[in-house]
Design an enzyme around this catalytic site. Structure first.
Site, PDB file in Angstrom:
ATOM      1  CG  ASP A 296      -2.234   0.747   0.959  1.00 27.88           C
ATOM      2  OD1 ASP A 296      -2.231   1.666   0.106  1.00 27.88           O
ATOM      3  OD2 ASP A 296      -3.247   0.444   1.603  1.00 27.88           O
ATOM      4  CD  GLU A 491      -6.696   5.324   2.898  1.00 23.13           C
ATOM      5  OE1 GLU A 491      -5.921   4.618   3.541  1.00 23.13           O
ATOM      6  OE2 GLU A 491      -6.694   5.400   1.657  1.00 23.13           O
TER       7      GLU A 491
END
Length: 599
Positions: A296, A491
């Site tokens: 990520d 997020e």
């Protein structure tokens, strides 16, 4: 993943470079790897044998578009580029994206071996970074449909729009199993139930049917962190980790998913990015995942707990089994560090070769060597058929929580008052990951608000009055439709550790309507169950609309009975928004998993 702030490269410079790239001759290197009739393994072996260490490390590197020019793609042999959330070309439309991607591809093909690059984007509910794209419901809404065939169709439609911009790879679907609604990524989960998530992973088949690589994310346990904290710690035994969070990945592998993205989170205190057990032993060896593993956004940097990218971070991640590192702005440093680690013997060449075999195999399998320019003769982007599919998905995702007989509304007659901050706001109803990383209130080009949908479906014979704050409502109205809920978030910024109660604006408009005694239908637009238990007695009907995307008329289709409500709760609706509940855990629930009324 995080967006790059600020962007380091102006699109004007990129497009100027694109023009200069047009005169750069493509590679003349030939060999068995260029023969599309040969087996993929044979093509990979031939190409790998020709590659230098620099070329191999380049294939393992992913940079953000704002930090790399086409000339640098050629110089450093970079194998992949991405757009962070909201990182877009100018103009941000199909043509702008095609010009950008093709410029980078021209640069990749100008390298000695002419290995095409992969462009990746977070197309998580449609091609949501691009103006004019069809925005589908977020995963939580699709989970409410319980319809794997619908998910597959949405995957195919999304991929068609993705491919029309030249993009090869989407960082979707999220197959997390959200177990705490306070987590800011709850809406990216199809369900709290791993079996439902696994079934809805059919979206992968749709995405990849259009030659767009899919990504199962975020491996492993991202939806089970303590307290629902983003990038937190999942404290579970291996048995519970397997039971709750692994089944969707098993399903994704059966769908031949091209890539798996590693989670920022930890498992029992160890960062997943550095876990050889989870990445190599469990995913690659036990589950026999044959694609490649991507990190990520700067996720490798977090392994040693110190700020920045270190040699320890790099060798730990690569040796653990990460094949491609998303190093948005620090890609040069990553290349330098990994090369030094290989030359020092701390990262074996066998690991470098394994990563390259996995990455190159997907480039061959998805036809990138044969499909090096974007098809400009297409017409599906944001098309009427795609919007019709999205509207159908919206209608099927609605979950009727309460109805005392006021629904369905009657079209063509009566006086209907519409209120609430989410009634006429396509940005709010689309949620995060819409044009920007966190999303934002306001207009989304081409979108239809819930209010506009109500006006359309109600027809000219009905009187529709709208005031966001409820001003002007009186007892002459037959019904009030109040559309409340959340504003966009993504997020980290979406975490609500204090609970998921309604905000002051929603409470005020609900109180104003309740005081007049007009029959009230409440539509909840949200990325998770909200705390509504203390308000529910004052409502005649309640509809969970989730985050429907650009086609708000799908909500109206259910309100007026054009579509009978069929959605079932993908999450337990807790009795208290500060105390999450899941099926079978004995905690108080307002509505259980699977609940949903109909007409």
């Amino acid at each position: 993943m995080r967006p790059l702030r600020p962007l380091l490269l102006a699109t004007a410079l990129l497009l100027a470079t694109a023009a200069s790239c047009d005169s750069t001759p493509e590679t003349k290197v030939d060999g068995p790897f260029r023969d599309s009739k040969r087996p993929v393994a044979e093509r990979v072996a031939d190409l790998l044998a020709r590659m230098s260490l620099d070329e191999k490390i380049g294939q393992m590197t992913q940079a953000e578009r704002g930090s790399i020019s086409p000339e640098e793609v050629t110089e450093f042999r970079v194998g992949s580029i991405l757009s962070g959330g909201g990182s877009v070309p100018t103009p941000n439309n199909r043509g702008g994206w095609v010009a950008m991607v093709d410029a980078y591809q021209k640069a990749a093909l100008a390298t000695p071996l002419g290995i095409p690059f992969i462009y990746g984007s977070d197309a998580v509910h449609g091609h949501n970074n691009v103006t004019g794209a069809t925005i589908f419901p977020h995963n939580i809404g699709l989970g409410a449909t319980r319809d794997p065939q619908l998910a597959e169709a949405i995957g195919a439609a999304t991929a068609t729009e993705v491919a029309e911009t030249g993009v090869h790879w989407t960082f979707a679907p999220c197959v997390c199993v959200a177990r705490d609604d306070r987590w800011g990524r709850t809406y990216e989960s199809f369900s709290e139930d791993p079996a439902i998530v696994a079934s809805m992973s059919s979206v992968i088949k749709g995405l990849q049917s259009q030659q767009v690589m899919a990504t199962a994310k975020h491996y492993l346990g991202d939806g089970g962190t303590t307290g629902g904290k983003d990038q937190g710690n999942t404290e579970l035994s291996i048995e519970e980790l397997r039971r709750l969070h692994l089944p969707p990945y098993e399903a994704a592998i059966k769908h031949n998913v091209a890539s798996v993205m590693v989670s920022f989170s930890s498992w029992n205190g160890t960062k997943v990015h550095g876990s050889e057990f989870l990445i190599t032993k469990l995913l690659k060896e036990e589950l026999k995942f044959g694609g490649f593993v991507v990190s990520d956004w700067n996720g490798v940097d977090q392994i040693d707990g110190a700020p920045g990218l270190s040699a320890s971070d790099v060798r730990t991640a690569i040796n653990a089994g990460v094949d491609m590192v998303m190093a948005p702005a620090v890609w040069r440093e990553f290349i330098q560090v990994l090369k030094a680690e290989v030359e020092a013997g701390r990262v074996p060449m066998s690991r470098i070769d394994d990563a390259n075999r996995r990455i190159l195999a997907k480039k061959f399998e998805f036809g990138l060597f044969e499909r090096t320019k974007t098809n400009r003769n297409t017409a599906a982007f944001g098309s009427a058929p795609h919007r019709a599919l999205a509207r159908q998905a919206v209608a099927k995702s609605q979950v009727l929580l309460k109805n005392s007989g006021v629904l369905p509304l009657k079209a063509g007659t009566g006086r209907i008052f519409v209120a609430g901050k989410n009634a006429d706001n396509v940005g709010n109803q689309s949620g995060g990951w819409t044009l920007t990383w966190q999303g934002s209130p306001g207009e989304v080009p081409g979108g239809t608000s819930i209010l506009k949908g109500i006006r359309e479906v109600a027809g000219s014979g009905a009187t529709i009055t709208y005031a966001q704050d409820g001003s002007g409502l009186d007892k002459s109205y037959d019904v009030a439709v109040v559309v409340i809920g959340e504003k966009p978030y993504a997020e980290f910024e979406g975490d609500r550790m204090e609970g998921t109660g309604l905000d002051g604006e929603d409470k005020a408009v609900l109180e104003k309507v309740r005081a007049l005694g007009v029959p009230t239908v409440v539509v909840v637009v949200s990325g998770r169950p909200l705390e509504i238990g203390s308000h529910l007695d004052g409502w005649n009907a309640a509809l969970a609309a989730w985050l429907p995307g650009t086609e708000g008329a799908g909500v109206a289709d259910v309100l007026f009975g054009r579509q009978v409500p069929s959605g079932k709760l993908p999450m337990t609706w807790p009795a208290d928004g500060g105390h999450p509940a899941n099926a079978g855990d004995g905690k108080a629930a307002l509505f259980p998993l699977g609940f949903g009324l109909t007409y």
